[in-house]
Motif scaffolding. Sequence first.
Motif, short mmCIF file in Angstrom:
data_model
loop_
_atom_site.label_atom_id
_atom_site.label_comp_id
_atom_site.label_asym_id
_atom_site.label_seq_id
_atom_site.Cartn_x
_atom_site.Cartn_y
_atom_site.Cartn_z
N SER A 180 0.83 -1.20 0.00
CA SER A 180 0.00 0.00 0.00
C SER A 180 0.87 1.25 0.00
O SER A 180 1.92 1.30 0.65
CB SER A 180 -0.92 0.00 1.23
N LEU A 181 0.40 2.27 -0.69
CA LEU A 181 1.08 3.57 -0.71
C LEU A 181 0.45 4.57 0.25
O LEU A 181 0.87 5.72 0.31
CB LEU A 181 1.06 4.15 -2.13
N ASP A 182 -0.55 4.16 1.01
CA ASP A 182 -1.22 5.06 1.94
C ASP A 182 -0.26 5.51 3.04
O ASP A 182 0.58 4.74 3.51
CB ASP A 182 -2.42 4.38 2.59
N GLY A 183 -0.43 6.75 3.44
CA GLY A 183 0.32 7.26 4.59
C GLY A 183 1.76 7.57 4.25
O GLY A 183 2.22 7.43 3.11
N TRP A 184 2.48 7.99 5.24
CA TRP A 184 3.90 8.35 5.09
C TRP A 184 4.72 7.53 6.09
O TRP A 184 5.66 8.01 6.70
CB TRP A 184 4.08 9.84 5.29
N ASP A 185 4.31 6.25 6.22
CA ASP A 185 4.96 5.31 7.14
C ASP A 185 5.98 4.50 6.35
O ASP A 185 5.63 3.85 5.36
CB ASP A 185 3.90 4.40 7.77
N PHE A 186 7.24 4.52 6.79
CA PHE A 186 8.29 3.82 6.08
C PHE A 186 8.74 2.56 6.82
O PHE A 186 9.82 2.03 6.56
CB PHE A 186 9.48 4.76 5.86
N SER A 187 7.92 2.03 7.71
CA SER A 187 8.31 0.86 8.49
C SER A 187 8.51 -0.37 7.62
O SER A 187 9.26 -1.28 8.00
CB SER A 187 7.28 0.58 9.59
N TRP A 188 7.85 -0.44 6.46
CA TRP A 188 8.01 -1.58 5.55
C TRP A 188 9.47 -1.75 5.13
O TRP A 188 9.90 -2.87 4.80
CB TRP A 188 7.12 -1.39 4.32
N PHE A 189 10.24 -0.69 5.13
CA PHE A 189 11.62 -0.75 4.66
C PHE A 189 12.59 -1.34 5.70
O PHE A 189 13.77 -1.53 5.38
CB PHE A 189 12.11 0.64 4.27
N ALA A 190 12.13 -1.64 6.90
CA ALA A 190 13.02 -2.16 7.95
C ALA A 190 13.76 -3.40 7.46
O ALA A 190 13.14 -4.37 6.99
CB ALA A 190 12.21 -2.49 9.20
N GLY A 191 15.08 -3.35 7.54
CA GLY A 191 15.90 -4.47 7.09
C GLY A 191 16.13 -4.51 5.59
O GLY A 191 16.91 -5.35 5.11
N ARG A 192 15.48 -3.62 4.85
CA ARG A 192 15.58 -3.64 3.39
C ARG A 192 16.19 -2.36 2.83
O ARG A 192 16.68 -2.35 1.70
CB ARG A 192 14.19 -3.84 2.78
N ALA A 193 16.14 -1.29 3.61
CA ALA A 193 16.73 -0.01 3.19
C ALA A 193 16.91 0.85 4.42
O ALA A 193 16.19 0.71 5.41
CB ALA A 193 15.84 0.70 2.17
N THR A 194 17.89 1.74 4.37
CA THR A 194 18.12 2.69 5.45
C THR A 194 18.39 4.06 4.83
O THR A 194 18.92 4.16 3.73
CB THR A 194 19.31 2.31 6.34
N GLU A 195 18.03 5.10 5.58
CA GLU A 195 18.37 6.45 5.16
C GLU A 195 18.84 7.23 6.38
O GLU A 195 18.16 7.27 7.40
CB GLU A 195 17.17 7.16 4.53
N GLN A 196 20.00 7.80 6.28
CA GLN A 196 20.54 8.63 7.34
C GLN A 196 19.60 9.80 7.61
O GLN A 196 19.02 10.38 6.69
CB GLN A 196 21.92 9.14 6.90
N ARG A 197 19.43 10.15 8.88
CA ARG A 197 18.53 11.24 9.24
C ARG A 197 19.30 12.53 9.48
O ARG A 197 20.43 12.51 9.96
CB ARG A 197 17.73 10.88 10.50
N PRO A 198 18.70 13.68 9.18
CA PRO A 198 19.39 14.96 9.44
C PRO A 198 19.69 15.12 10.93
O PRO A 198 18.93 14.67 11.78
CB PRO A 198 18.38 16.01 8.96
#
Length: 244
Positions: A15-33
């Motif tokens: 699903s593309l609903d919302g702005w939740d990126f929890s699906w990426f856990a273990g599959r992608a990471t992005e450094q936070r500001p």
Amino acid sequence: MNDFDALLDEAAAVSLDGWDFSWFAGRATEQRPSWGYADLVAERLTTAGRALDVQTGGGEVFAYAIDKARAPGLLVATEAWMPQVARTRVPTVVATAGLPFSDGAFDLVVSRHPVNTDWAGTARVVRETGIFLSQQIGAGSNRELSEAMMGPLPPPDRQHPEQIRAAAEAAGFEVVQLKAERLRAEFYDIGAVAHFLRKVVWTVPGFTIEKYRDRLRAVHEEITVKGMFVSHATRVLIEARKWA
């Protein structure tokens, strides 16, 4: 069906609903500001009687800040995409792409990753001495990923920090702080790449899995050899105060 096909089918079904990126856990990471945008919003909310979050998405960040600050007063958000409006966690959401509020209606206006910033409109709805705080997508964000799909691109022509400063000052703001950071993003499988491109639509405008399947296969092969695909996001923090 090979792993490439299976991973793309999985990405297509998410699903593309919302702005939740929890699906990426273990599959992608992005450094936070380093500045911690959500906590900055919470801090500013403690002294704001009337606050507005522009283009709130699912409202996750604004809701976190409201909860942390235990913010009183009038708290409003805007969002144009109706599926997001229906599920946002913010108490009061106005379904609009504009700023249909009276002059000087808010002490604080915030916006995380706006598609575009209406500088004149923002200045109009912020009261004198009020604050605009925003984390913006910087110039050339995730360019490596964009070029992996679309080929070489011309240099970005907007969203450099000094262009953001100039736009704010032209609207009548005094810039209190302006920071920019380049942040490493790592993708560990092609499903994560495909879902990111479906969700973060400005990275490759018009992206679909079928349209870019050959390009996705090339990235899949790179991940197979190197263990990851690396890109870099750019973020700009601006805090500005309105003067008469």
